[in-house]
Design an enzyme around this catalytic site. Sequence first.
Site, short mmCIF file in Angstrom:
data_model
loop_
_atom_site.label_atom_id
_atom_site.label_comp_id
_atom_site.label_asym_id
_atom_site.label_seq_id
_atom_site.Cartn_x
_atom_site.Cartn_y
_atom_site.Cartn_z
CE LYS A 295 -0.58 7.73 7.08
NZ LYS A 295 -0.83 6.73 5.86
CD GLU B 147 -5.49 4.43 6.09
OE1 GLU B 147 -5.96 3.10 5.92
OE2 GLU B 147 -4.48 5.08 5.99
CE LYS C 167 5.51 7.62 1.15
NZ LYS C 167 4.58 7.67 2.23
NE ARG D 201 6.56 1.59 4.47
CZ ARG D 201 5.68 1.84 5.08
NH1 ARG D 201 5.08 1.19 6.22
NH2 ARG D 201 5.04 2.80 4.92
CB SER E 150 -3.45 3.36 10.98
OG SER E 150 -3.55 3.73 9.62
CG ASP F 15 6.07 9.20 6.27
OD1 ASP F 15 5.51 8.95 7.37
OD2 ASP F 15 5.39 8.75 5.08
CG ASP G 152 2.10 9.59 6.30
OD1 ASP G 152 2.71 9.17 7.29
OD2 ASP G 152 2.01 8.90 5.43
NE ARG G 153 1.11 5.59 10.01
CZ ARG G 153 0.92 4.50 10.39
NH1 ARG G 153 0.83 4.12 11.79
NH2 ARG G 153 0.99 3.27 9.53
CB SER H 138 5.77 5.25 7.30
OG SER H 138 4.85 5.85 7.80
CG HIS H 139 4.63 3.42 11.26
ND1 HIS H 139 4.01 3.64 10.08
CD2 HIS H 139 4.52 2.28 11.42
CE1 HIS H 139 3.61 2.39 9.59
NE2 HIS H 139 3.85 1.60 10.50
CG ASP I 179 4.56 9.04 10.56
OD1 ASP I 179 4.37 10.17 9.96
OD2 ASP I 179 4.34 7.73 9.56
CB THR J 279 -0.92 0.23 1.15
OG1 THR J 279 -0.23 -0.28 2.32
CG2 THR J 279 -2.12 -0.93 1.08
CB THR K 197 -6.13 -1.06 5.10
OG1 THR K 197 -6.87 -1.14 6.30
CG2 THR K 197 -4.86 -0.29 5.56
C1 VG1 Z 1 -0.66 0.61 7.94
C2 VG1 Z 1 -1.81 1.12 8.42
C3 VG1 Z 1 -2.53 1.67 7.24
C4 VG1 Z 1 -1.74 2.80 6.43
C5 VG1 Z 1 -0.50 2.18 6.19
C6 VG1 Z 1 0.61 3.29 5.63
O1 VG1 Z 1 -0.84 -0.36 6.98
O2 VG1 Z 1 -2.64 0.06 8.98
O3 VG1 Z 1 -3.80 2.39 7.60
O4 VG1 Z 1 -2.23 3.40 5.41
O5 VG1 Z 1 0.17 1.47 7.35
O6 VG1 Z 1 0.97 4.40 6.40
P1 VG1 Z 1 -0.67 -1.85 7.35
O7 VG1 Z 1 -1.02 -2.75 5.86
O8 VG1 Z 1 0.35 -2.36 8.05
O9 VG1 Z 1 -1.91 -2.39 8.21
V1 VG1 Z 1 2.16 5.35 6.58
O10 VG1 Z 1 2.22 6.31 7.70
O11 VG1 Z 1 3.28 4.00 6.56
O12 VG1 Z 1 2.23 5.68 5.03
CO CO Z 2 3.77 7.57 7.55
#
Ligand code: VG1
Ligand code: CO
Length: 545
Positions: free
Chosen positions: A378, A365, A127, A22, A367, A281, A283-284, A114-115, A279, A18, A346
């Site tokens: 986000k 979301e 990405k 990674r 998350s 990057d 976005d959270r 990301s996180h 987080d 998504t 998701t």
């Molecule tokens: C997680 C979250 C999802 C979010 C994705 C990317 O995915 O649950 O809601 O969109 O991370 O977020 P998963 O498949 O691990 O549940 V981020 O801040 O990494 O761009």
């Molecule tokens: Co992120």
Amino acid sequence: MSIRYIATTPFSDQKPGTSGLRKKVRVFQQPHYLENFVQCIFDTLPKPAKKDILIIGGDGRYYNQQAIQIILKMAIANGFRHILIGQHGLISTPAMSAQIRKYRALCGIILSASHNPGGPEADFGIKFNMGNGGPAPEALTDAVYDATRAIQEYRLFESDDIDLDSLGEIQLAETRIEIIDTVTDYADFMQHLFDFDAIRALFKSGLFHMLFDAMHAVTGPYAKEILLRRLGAPTDTLLNAVPKEDFGGGHPDPNLLHAHELVERLFGANAPDFGAASDGDGDRNMILGRHIFVTPSDSLAVMAANIHHLPGYSSGLSGVARSMPTSQAVDKVAESLGVECYETPTGWKFFGNLLDARKITLCGEESFGNGSDHIREKDGLWAVLFWLNLIALRQQPVLEIMREHWRRFGRHYYSRHDYEEVDSTAAESLMAHLRRQLGGLSGRSFGDYRLKACDDFCYTDPVDNSISEHQGLRFMFEDGSRIVFRLSGTGTAGATLRVYLERYEADPEKHGLETQQTLAPLIQIAEELAQIQQFTGRDRPSVIT
Ligand code: VG1
Ligand code: CO
């Protein structure tokens, strides 16, 4: 100076998920690995015209700078004639989305996991976002994946590394490279969406104290410019505001577990009025008030109910969307406003079409991600500014804002239980076990809870009619409670099982209850349905949020 064509071999790898690809840093550092993946992106995109712009930046984690130098040289060799790079190699994900839209760029490449933690032994990621500023659609990431299985060579322009720290222009052969200040651009953009005068007055009153935890990640410089310089918050508002390659050794994940320093301050003696974190990057976001944690699902609902008060959104909501596992709190608001509420799989990319088609203004979301039609990602600091603007307007503490919201719409108790790094085969077997039961369970009772329906979530995009199957198993009960099971698509080791639990309570007399206690019967039903302990060997989740 010349272009080198370097022979390589196909690498059958996992599909980019998504949010891109990674992997451990060590994997990306293998000979040709990063190069192969980047070449596959370039091979999949249309050939750039002379005017086409590419933007590159990352969250500052270990290997960010090296990767940028490699990608830059490959982009030149692949025909890009205009490339923008964030100063010091930094661009937050939301700022990237904003920059792509501002410069009408062809695409952007973001270096981030990301996180996930950073450092030589931790994670790296890549990405790519398209011209609308949003993550590449599945058709494109699938095409990149196909390319990784056929690649024969990649192209690299031979030159020395360039200076990423000084703003300005560099000419390399026929390519113009600009090192840009994305912090100023992003701050200007936010100033246009929110009432900065009202927020500045709030800080100036001396009666309002907040803490923002940048978790040693990319939002530090953005927060400094916006919160301190433009809004006049005192310096000690910021925690961990200097980006570090290993995020100070922590997980740059703004939740109750990983942002514990902030959480302790907000729940301690002399707690500030407001707390927030973002987080790796940027976005959270996590939102806290004095002695209260606002679940991301509730945050989305509060935003939906109040958005028309904010300068950038005075025409109100066209519609809203939430990811399937996100609580149904926002559905109640949409219903009362008479606007459509979409339920998507998701991942942020599913909001893109709805935003582009103006079917929604706001989305989010569970998350820790919320955002709006201002960009196609986000946006962590945007969410923080939204809440600041709201507090300034309503002149109420967060706790009071939440209580009022729950009195009006009812309360959705919500929690996510994650079982991290479980054996992949065991996790797949657990999901298969659940899937087998779907047909025979409807109408069955579990104590006081009667199952109304259950399914394997399948989404048909209302704009392009594309179908996404197997997006998580939903168990919906007659009182509105839900249990959702899905496997994470963003982990880098083993599998992560996510169990999402939700219970609706309309009665305001019962809105003060403790969340995990309130959800206890559902937690038990989840175990009964999924046999988590038997399949994974775990008797409790690794993270509860
Ligand atoms: C997680 C979250 C999802 C979010 C994705 C990317 O995915 O649950 O809601 O969109 O991370 O977020 P998963 O498949 O691990 O549940 V981020 O801040 O990494 O761009
Ligand atoms: Co992120």
